[in-house]
Design a protein around this motif. Structure first.
Motif, short mmCIF file in Angstrom:
data_model
loop_
_atom_site.label_atom_id
_atom_site.label_comp_id
_atom_site.label_asym_id
_atom_site.label_seq_id
_atom_site.Cartn_x
_atom_site.Cartn_y
_atom_site.Cartn_z
N ASP A 1 -8.58 10.46 -2.55
CA ASP A 1 -9.81 10.70 -1.81
C ASP A 1 -10.97 10.42 -2.76
O ASP A 1 -11.12 11.09 -3.77
CB ASP A 1 -9.84 12.15 -1.32
N ASN A 2 -11.80 9.42 -2.44
CA ASN A 2 -12.90 9.04 -3.33
C ASN A 2 -13.91 10.16 -3.54
O ASN A 2 -14.59 10.18 -4.56
CB ASN A 2 -13.60 7.79 -2.80
N ASN A 3 -14.05 11.08 -2.60
CA ASN A 3 -14.96 12.22 -2.78
C ASN A 3 -14.51 13.12 -3.92
O ASN A 3 -15.28 13.91 -4.44
CB ASN A 3 -15.06 13.05 -1.49
N LEU A 4 -13.27 13.02 -4.28
CA LEU A 4 -12.67 13.88 -5.30
C LEU A 4 -12.97 13.42 -6.72
O LEU A 4 -12.98 14.23 -7.64
CB LEU A 4 -11.16 13.89 -5.07
N HIS A 5 -13.27 12.15 -6.91
CA HIS A 5 -13.47 11.60 -8.25
C HIS A 5 -14.59 12.31 -8.99
O HIS A 5 -15.62 12.64 -8.42
CB HIS A 5 -13.79 10.10 -8.18
N ARG B 1 -9.66 11.23 -11.85
CA ARG B 1 -10.04 9.86 -12.18
C ARG B 1 -9.63 8.92 -11.05
O ARG B 1 -8.69 9.21 -10.30
CB ARG B 1 -9.38 9.45 -13.49
N SER B 2 -10.32 7.80 -10.96
CA SER B 2 -10.07 6.85 -9.87
C SER B 2 -8.69 6.18 -9.96
O SER B 2 -8.21 5.65 -8.97
CB SER B 2 -11.16 5.78 -9.85
N ASN B 3 -8.04 6.25 -11.12
CA ASN B 3 -6.71 5.64 -11.26
C ASN B 3 -5.57 6.58 -10.82
O ASN B 3 -4.41 6.26 -10.98
CB ASN B 3 -6.48 5.17 -12.69
N GLY B 4 -5.91 7.76 -10.28
CA GLY B 4 -4.89 8.70 -9.80
C GLY B 4 -4.43 9.70 -10.84
O GLY B 4 -3.52 10.48 -10.59
N CYS C 1 -0.13 25.82 -18.48
CA CYS C 1 1.07 25.71 -19.31
C CYS C 1 0.77 26.08 -20.76
O CYS C 1 1.38 25.53 -21.68
CB CYS C 1 1.62 24.30 -19.24
N GLY C 2 -0.15 26.98 -20.96
CA GLY C 2 -0.51 27.36 -22.31
C GLY C 2 -1.51 26.42 -22.96
O GLY C 2 -1.81 26.54 -24.13
N GLY C 3 -2.01 25.48 -22.22
CA GLY C 3 -2.98 24.52 -22.71
C GLY C 3 -3.46 23.65 -21.57
O GLY C 3 -3.06 23.84 -20.42
N SER C 4 -4.29 22.70 -21.86
CA SER C 4 -4.77 21.79 -20.83
C SER C 4 -3.60 20.98 -20.27
O SER C 4 -2.62 20.73 -20.95
CB SER C 4 -5.82 20.83 -21.41
N VAL C 5 -3.74 20.59 -19.02
CA VAL C 5 -2.69 19.84 -18.31
C VAL C 5 -3.23 18.47 -17.96
O VAL C 5 -4.37 18.33 -17.52
CB VAL C 5 -2.27 20.59 -17.03
N ASN C 6 -2.40 17.45 -18.12
CA ASN C 6 -2.69 16.09 -17.68
C ASN C 6 -1.59 15.68 -16.73
O ASN C 6 -0.42 15.97 -16.97
CB ASN C 6 -2.73 15.11 -18.86
N GLY C 7 -1.97 15.02 -15.63
CA GLY C 7 -0.96 14.60 -14.68
C GLY C 7 -1.49 13.56 -13.73
O GLY C 7 -2.49 12.89 -14.03
N ILE C 8 -0.84 13.42 -12.59
CA ILE C 8 -1.28 12.50 -11.55
C ILE C 8 -1.51 13.29 -10.27
O ILE C 8 -0.95 14.37 -10.08
CB ILE C 8 -0.27 11.36 -11.32
N ASP D 1 0.81 -1.22 0.00
CA ASP D 1 0.00 0.00 0.00
C ASP D 1 0.84 1.27 0.00
O ASP D 1 0.38 2.31 -0.42
CB ASP D 1 -0.94 0.01 1.20
N GLU D 2 2.07 1.19 0.48
CA GLU D 2 2.88 2.40 0.54
C GLU D 2 3.34 2.87 -0.84
O GLU D 2 3.72 4.01 -1.00
CB GLU D 2 4.09 2.17 1.45
N THR D 3 3.31 2.00 -1.83
CA THR D 3 3.75 2.41 -3.16
C THR D 3 2.59 2.95 -4.01
O THR D 3 2.81 3.50 -5.06
CB THR D 3 4.41 1.24 -3.92
N LEU D 4 1.36 2.76 -3.55
CA LEU D 4 0.21 3.24 -4.30
C LEU D 4 -0.14 4.65 -3.86
O LEU D 4 -0.09 4.96 -2.68
CB LEU D 4 -1.00 2.32 -4.06
N PRO D 5 -0.50 5.55 -4.80
CA PRO D 5 -0.88 6.89 -4.40
C PRO D 5 -2.20 6.87 -3.64
O PRO D 5 -3.11 6.13 -4.00
CB PRO D 5 -1.02 7.66 -5.72
#
Length: 131
Positions: free
Chosen positions: A26-30, A61-64, A73-80, A19-23
């Motif tokens: 918060d499920n309320n955030l999805h 998203r639920s996958n983090g 950044c001058g456009g849409s951002v995708n990240g984790i 579990d320590e390696t998984l981000p």
């Protein structure tokens, strides 16, 4: 039989989830959230929210992973993203550089309130859930 015992022990202790390696998330955030108001201080106390029209949309998203239309950044951002003890961390790449933004996060009246961790004055953003 001796090898079967070793195989069982290896399987039992070797297949646990770390579990320590998984981000943490918060499920309320999805879901999708749209910026509806801000409190940005120019140096004094700000008591009222300033409404935003056609605010940026951020999807968690639920996958983090997340996407944000704020055009940071001058456009849409995708990240984790991850959450830990009320802190939301957003990680993304901007112009080839790894970036991280941290926000204090809370929910109030079905709204998501994010406040920049590094702000000395008020720097808060209020989002309403779209889906």
């Amino acid at each position: 039989m001796k090898y079967l015992t070793y195989a069982f022990v290896f399987f039992f202790f070797g297949c646990g989830k770390d579990d320590e390696t998984l981000p943490a998330v918060d499920n309320n955030l999805h879901g999708k959230w749209q910026l509806e108001a801000t409190k940005i201080s120019p140096g004094g106390i700000v008591e009222d929210w300033t409404l935003v029209s056609n605010g940026a949309i951020i999807e968690f998203r639920s996958n983090g992973s997340y996407s944000d239309t704020a055009k940071a950044c001058g456009g849409s951002v995708n990240g984790i993203y991850s959450t830990d003890e009320g802190i939301l961390s957003l990680r993304y790449v901007c112009n080839g550089n790894s970036m991280e933004a941290n926000f204090r996060m809370n929910f109030s009246d079905d709204r998501l309130i994010l406040a920049n961790v590094g702000c000395i004055e008020e720097c808060s953003y209020r989002y309403r859930k779209l889906e």
